[in-house]
Design an enzyme around this catalytic site. Structure first.
Site, PDB file in Angstrom:
ATOM      1  N   GLY A  13       0.838  -1.210   0.000  1.00  0.00           N
ATOM      2  CA  GLY A  13       0.000   0.000   0.000  1.00  0.00           C
ATOM      3  C   GLY A  13       0.866   1.250   0.000  1.00  0.00           C
ATOM      4  O   GLY A  13       0.592   2.228  -0.706  1.00  0.00           O
ATOM      5  N   ASP A  72       7.065   6.251   8.740  1.00  0.00           N
ATOM      6  CA  ASP A  72       6.229   5.667   9.780  1.00  0.00           C
ATOM      7  C   ASP A  72       4.973   6.517   9.816  1.00  0.00           C
ATOM      8  O   ASP A  72       5.035   7.748   9.725  1.00  0.00           O
ATOM      9  CB  ASP A  72       6.923   5.650  11.142  1.00  0.00           C
ATOM     10  CG  ASP A  72       6.219   4.671  12.072  1.00  0.00           C
ATOM     11  OD1 ASP A  72       6.198   3.471  11.754  1.00  0.00           O
ATOM     12  OD2 ASP A  72       5.645   5.103  13.091  1.00  0.00           O
ATOM     13  N   PHE A 162      -5.281   1.003   1.235  1.00  0.00           N
ATOM     14  CA  PHE A 162      -4.935  -0.022   2.221  1.00  0.00           C
ATOM     15  C   PHE A 162      -5.289   0.517   3.606  1.00  0.00           C
ATOM     16  O   PHE A 162      -5.735   1.658   3.750  1.00  0.00           O
ATOM     17  CB  PHE A 162      -3.444  -0.384   2.133  1.00  0.00           C
ATOM     18  CG  PHE A 162      -2.509   0.681   2.675  1.00  0.00           C
ATOM     19  CD1 PHE A 162      -2.266   1.843   1.955  1.00  0.00           C
ATOM     20  CD2 PHE A 162      -1.886   0.528   3.904  1.00  0.00           C
ATOM     21  CE1 PHE A 162      -1.423   2.829   2.447  1.00  0.00           C
ATOM     22  CE2 PHE A 162      -1.027   1.509   4.403  1.00  0.00           C
ATOM     23  CZ  PHE A 162      -0.800   2.660   3.672  1.00  0.00           C
TER      24      PHE A 162
HETATM   25  P1  IMP Z   1       3.724   1.578   9.883  1.00  0.00           P
HETATM   26  O1  IMP Z   1       4.043   2.952   9.342  1.00  0.00           O
HETATM   27  O2  IMP Z   1       4.442   0.504   9.167  1.00  0.00           O
HETATM   28  O3  IMP Z   1       3.860   1.524  11.375  1.00  0.00           O
HETATM   29  O4  IMP Z   1       2.206   1.267   9.564  1.00  0.00           O
HETATM   30  C1  IMP Z   1       1.299   2.283   9.551  1.00  0.00           C
HETATM   31  C2  IMP Z   1      -0.126   1.753   9.666  1.00  0.00           C
HETATM   32  O5  IMP Z   1      -0.960   2.918   9.725  1.00  0.00           O
HETATM   33  C3  IMP Z   1      -0.593   0.973   8.444  1.00  0.00           C
HETATM   34  O6  IMP Z   1      -0.461  -0.402   8.604  1.00  0.00           O
HETATM   35  C4  IMP Z   1      -2.058   1.386   8.359  1.00  0.00           C
HETATM   36  O7  IMP Z   1      -2.825   0.600   9.237  1.00  0.00           O
HETATM   37  C5  IMP Z   1      -2.050   2.810   8.881  1.00  0.00           C
HETATM   38  N1  IMP Z   1      -1.843   3.770   7.770  1.00  0.00           N
HETATM   39  C6  IMP Z   1      -0.764   4.561   7.544  1.00  0.00           C
HETATM   40  N2  IMP Z   1      -0.923   5.273   6.422  1.00  0.00           N
HETATM   41  C7  IMP Z   1      -2.108   4.905   5.919  1.00  0.00           C
HETATM   42  C8  IMP Z   1      -2.807   5.293   4.742  1.00  0.00           C
HETATM   43  O8  IMP Z   1      -2.355   6.068   3.896  1.00  0.00           O
HETATM   44  N3  IMP Z   1      -4.002   4.710   4.578  1.00  0.00           N
HETATM   45  C9  IMP Z   1      -4.539   3.825   5.456  1.00  0.00           C
HETATM   46  N4  IMP Z   1      -3.923   3.411   6.553  1.00  0.00           N
HETATM   47  C10 IMP Z   1      -2.698   3.957   6.785  1.00  0.00           C
END
Ligand code: IMP
Length: 205
Positions: A13, A72, A162
């Protein structure tokens, strides 16, 4: 524009979002080669910035001399005191949210809907935050922050994107982020804003 930077993510995503943000500039952003074979960084920081720096620094050690980008990100819901925040990727897990154990998007969305049951539309305000770090040889050179303000719906809408995209309604265009193409989402999203701030920095660096 000539841009030599490698992305550090295993999230399809995020890859799609970055490709959508880069395309209007004629830029293709490649992932770090063999990314999935690198040891995973544990995202146990207390802030988006801490985790973004940790990922960019650690993964940049695998590609000596290259600029490495890591983000992040997460969703802050006002009625939930800013949750899920840095725990967005594992919100459906039992507390304390284990940094090594992400939960799937459908389960995370279901928990958000459960927690917001009965909360009126006016109080369902939320924002996506993205902090991007750029590092080389284990050192962060800069960080960039982007935000997008919206409302959490009471049922999902849209097939793209996503994570929490199907619940995140963006009033400015009357659609959820899951109803947008990658290029459209990048115009409004936290990730698109952080990426453009990075391009600005890169242009001047
Ligand atoms: P991380 O940055 O890998 O800790 O994951 C961020 C989490 O935040 C993702 O798995 C999503 O659940 C959520 N997230 C971050 N950005 C988006 C976005 O653009 N759309 C939807 N969910 C997001």
């Amino acid at each position: 524009m000539q841009l030599q930077a490698l992305l550090a993510t295993s999230n399809p995503g995020k890859l799609r979002d970055f490709a959508g943000a880069a395309a209007p500039y004629g830029i293709t952003i490649a992932n770090i080669p063999h990314f999935s074979s690198l040891p995973e960084v544990v995202e146990d920081g207390a802030t988006f910035e801490e985790n973004a720096r940790k990922k960019a620094e650690s993964y940049s050690l695998a590609v000596s001399g290259e600029l490495v980008l890591a983000d992040d990100s997460g969703l802050e819901i006002d009625a939930l005191g800013g949750a899920p925040g840095v725990h967005s990727a594992r919100y459906a897990a039992d507390e304390p949210h284990n940094a090594e154990c992400n939960t799937d998007d459908a389960a995370n969305n279901a928990r958000v809907l459960r927690e917001l049951k009965g909360v009126s539309e006016q109080k369902r305000t939320a924002r996506f935050i993205c902090v991007m770090a750029v590092a080389r040889d284990g050192h962060t050179l800069h960080t960039f922050r982007g935000a997008a303000e919206g409302i959490i719906l009471d049922a999902p809408r849209g097939q793209h994107g996503f994570g929490y995209d199907p619940l995140f309604y963006f009033p400015q265009i009357g659609k959820t982020f899951a109803e947008l193409s990658a290029a459209e989402k990048a115009q409004y999203s936290h990730r698109g804003a952080a990426f453009r701030a990075f391009l600005e920095w890169h242009r001047e660096a």
